[in-house]
Motif scaffolding. Structure first.
Motif, mmCIF file in Angstrom:
data_model
loop_
_atom_site.group_PDB
_atom_site.id
_atom_site.type_symbol
_atom_site.label_atom_id
_atom_site.label_comp_id
_atom_site.label_asym_id
_atom_site.label_seq_id
_atom_site.Cartn_x
_atom_site.Cartn_y
_atom_site.Cartn_z
ATOM 1 N N ARG A 34 0.834 -1.205 0.000
ATOM 2 C CA ARG A 34 0.000 0.000 0.000
ATOM 3 C C ARG A 34 0.871 1.258 0.000
ATOM 4 O O ARG A 34 0.615 2.202 -0.736
ATOM 5 C CB ARG A 34 -0.930 0.003 1.213
ATOM 6 N N PHE A 35 1.894 1.257 0.857
ATOM 7 C CA PHE A 35 2.745 2.433 1.017
ATOM 8 C C PHE A 35 3.440 2.801 -0.288
ATOM 9 O O PHE A 35 3.595 3.983 -0.617
ATOM 10 C CB PHE A 35 3.777 2.176 2.115
ATOM 11 N N PHE A 36 3.885 1.799 -1.029
ATOM 12 C CA PHE A 36 4.615 2.050 -2.265
ATOM 13 C C PHE A 36 3.719 2.009 -3.508
ATOM 14 O O PHE A 36 4.212 1.861 -4.625
ATOM 15 C CB PHE A 36 5.784 1.065 -2.398
ATOM 16 N N LYS A 37 2.419 2.160 -3.301
ATOM 17 C CA LYS A 37 1.466 2.405 -4.389
ATOM 18 C C LYS A 37 1.545 1.349 -5.489
ATOM 19 O O LYS A 37 1.853 1.643 -6.651
ATOM 20 C CB LYS A 37 1.697 3.793 -4.997
ATOM 21 N N THR A 38 1.251 0.105 -5.131
ATOM 22 C CA THR A 38 1.362 -0.994 -6.088
ATOM 23 C C THR A 38 0.037 -1.368 -6.732
ATOM 24 O O THR A 38 -0.038 -2.356 -7.469
ATOM 25 C CB THR A 38 1.951 -2.243 -5.400
ATOM 26 N N GLY A 46 1.870 -3.448 -9.522
ATOM 27 C CA GLY A 46 2.318 -4.805 -9.727
ATOM 28 C C GLY A 46 3.578 -5.217 -8.977
ATOM 29 O O GLY A 46 3.974 -6.387 -9.025
ATOM 30 N N ASP A 47 4.216 -4.290 -8.273
ATOM 31 C CA ASP A 47 5.444 -4.642 -7.556
ATOM 32 C C ASP A 47 5.119 -5.624 -6.427
ATOM 33 O O ASP A 47 4.045 -5.583 -5.839
ATOM 34 C CB ASP A 47 6.103 -3.384 -6.987
ATOM 35 N N GLU A 48 6.068 -6.504 -6.149
ATOM 36 C CA GLU A 48 5.880 -7.537 -5.126
ATOM 37 C C GLU A 48 6.754 -7.236 -3.910
ATOM 38 O O GLU A 48 7.926 -6.888 -4.041
ATOM 39 C CB GLU A 48 6.265 -8.913 -5.677
ATOM 40 N N PHE A 49 6.182 -7.411 -2.735
ATOM 41 C CA PHE A 49 6.905 -7.217 -1.480
ATOM 42 C C PHE A 49 6.796 -8.484 -0.637
ATOM 43 O O PHE A 49 5.769 -9.171 -0.669
ATOM 44 C CB PHE A 49 6.332 -6.033 -0.698
ATOM 45 N N ILE A 50 7.859 -8.752 0.109
ATOM 46 C CA ILE A 50 7.811 -9.881 1.039
ATOM 47 C C ILE A 50 7.780 -9.412 2.491
ATOM 48 O O ILE A 50 7.634 -10.223 3.398
ATOM 49 C CB ILE A 50 8.971 -10.870 0.809
ATOM 50 N N GLY A 51 7.921 -8.100 2.727
ATOM 51 C CA GLY A 51 7.748 -7.560 4.068
ATOM 52 C C GLY A 51 9.016 -7.426 4.875
ATOM 53 O O GLY A 51 9.144 -8.001 5.951
ATOM 54 N N ILE A 52 9.968 -6.640 4.352
ATOM 55 C CA ILE A 52 11.221 -6.371 5.073
ATOM 56 C C ILE A 52 11.469 -4.872 5.038
ATOM 57 O O ILE A 52 11.432 -4.255 3.969
ATOM 58 C CB ILE A 52 12.431 -7.103 4.438
ATOM 59 N N ARG A 53 11.732 -4.282 6.184
ATOM 60 C CA ARG A 53 12.006 -2.847 6.248
ATOM 61 C C ARG A 53 13.447 -2.556 5.794
ATOM 62 O O ARG A 53 14.327 -3.419 5.888
ATOM 63 C CB ARG A 53 11.773 -2.322 7.660
#
Length: 252
Positions: A34-38, A46-53
Motif C-alpha cells: 500500500r505504502f509504495f502504491k502498487t 504490480g510490484d511484489e513485497f515480502i515484508g522487510i524494512r
C-alpha cells in the motif's frame, strides 16, 4: 549465516534471497504494498513485497561485500522489491570501494555504472526508494568530474524513474558545492507535474539553499516560482522564512 563476511560460494543472489526470506513478514508486505502504491494505475503497479524494512535489508546484505556483478544483476531482475533494493545496496558498496581515495579502479567503476544504467533503462530501478538509495551513490561519483550527457538523456525520457534518477544523481554534486546541473535539470522538468518529480525538484532546490548558498535557491525562485508546481515550490521554500515562502507561493 552470522559470520563477518560471506565466502565466495555464498556470494550469490540465491544466498541473499535466502537471507531475506528468513526476515520476511507477510503482514508487513501488505502494508508496504500500500505504502509504495502498487495498485492498478499507481506508480508502483504490480510490484511484489515480502515484508522487510529498509534497515533490516541494509543489515542483512553487509556480509555480501564483493559479490560478482552478475549476481547483483540477478537481484535487480527479481520481481521482489526487497531483492532489488538489496542488489542496489550491495552495488553502492562496490562503487564506494571502486572509488576509494587511495586509488580509484576506473574500469570497475565503469562496469558498475553500465550495469546500473542498464538496470534503470530496463525498468528495474522502479520506485522512489530504489532511486533515492542508489542514484547519487552509483552515478554520483562517476559523473562528478565527467560529462553529464547521460543525465540529460535520462531527464529527457518520458520515464518517471529515469527522470528521478537524473535529478537524484545531482545530490552528490550538490554535496560538493556544484549546483549547475541540478539547476538546469530542475528548469527542464518544471512542467512535469507528476508528484514524484515535483518532490524531487523541490527537494534538490531546497538542498542547494541549505548546503550551498541560499542566494542560488532564491535566484532560481525569482526566475521560476510563477511556473513551478505547488508541490515543488512547497518543498523548495520549506526552509525560508514564512514571509518569503508566502511571497513566492503567491506568484503562482
Amino acid at each position: 549465516m552470522n559470520g563477518v563476511g560471506a565466502s565466495g560460494d555464498e556470494l550469490t543472489a540465491a544466498a541473499v534471497q535466502a537471507e531475506l526470506a528468513a526476515l520476511a513478514d507477510p503482514a508487513d508486505a501488505v502494508h508496504l504494498q500500500r505504502f509504495f502504491k502498487t495498485g492498478p494505475g499507481e506508480y508502483g503497479e504490480g510490484d511484489e513485497f515480502i515484508g522487510i524494512r529498509v534497515p533490516q535489508t541494509r543489515k542483512a546484505v553487509k556480509r555480501f561485500a564483493g559479490m560478482p556483478l552478475s549476481e547483483i544483476d540477478l537481484l535487480l531482475d527479481s520481481p521482489v522489491h526487497e531483492h532489488r533494493l538489496a542488489g542496489l545496496v550491495i552495488l553502492n558498496g562496490e562503487m564506494a570501494r571502486a572509488s576509494s581515495k587511495r586509488g580509484a579502479d576506473v574500469a570497475r567503476q565503469q562496469e558498475i555504472v553500465e550495469l546500473y544504467s542498464a538496470a534503470v533503462l530496463r525498468g528495474r530501478v522502479n520506485n522512489w526508494d530504489l532511486v533515492d538509495a542508489s542514484a547519487e551513490f552509483v552515478f554520483g561519483p562517476w559523473f562528478l568530474d565527467r560529462p553529464r550527457d547521460r543525465l540529460f538523456e535520462f531527464a529527457a525520457a518520458d520515464s518517471l524513474w529515469q527522470r528521478r534518477v537524473a535529478l537524484l544523481t545531482t545530490f552528490a554534486f550538490i554535496k560538493q558545492g556544484d549546483t549547475a546541473t541540478t539547476l538546469e535539470l530542475c528548469e527542464r522538468l518544471l512542467d512535469d507535474r507528476r508528484d514524484l518529480i515535483q518532490k524531487a525538484v523541490g527537494w534538490m532546490l531546497r538542498e542547494i539553499g541549505k548546503r550551498v548558498d541560499p542566494a542560488i535557491l532564491t535566484g532560481f525562485l525569482d526566475a521560476h516560482a510563477a511556473d513551478m508546481g505547488r508541490t515543488a515550490l512547497s518543498y523548495a521554500t520549506e526552509h525560508l522564512t514564512a514571509d518569503r515562502r508566502a511571497a513566492y507561493r503567491a506568484q503562482r
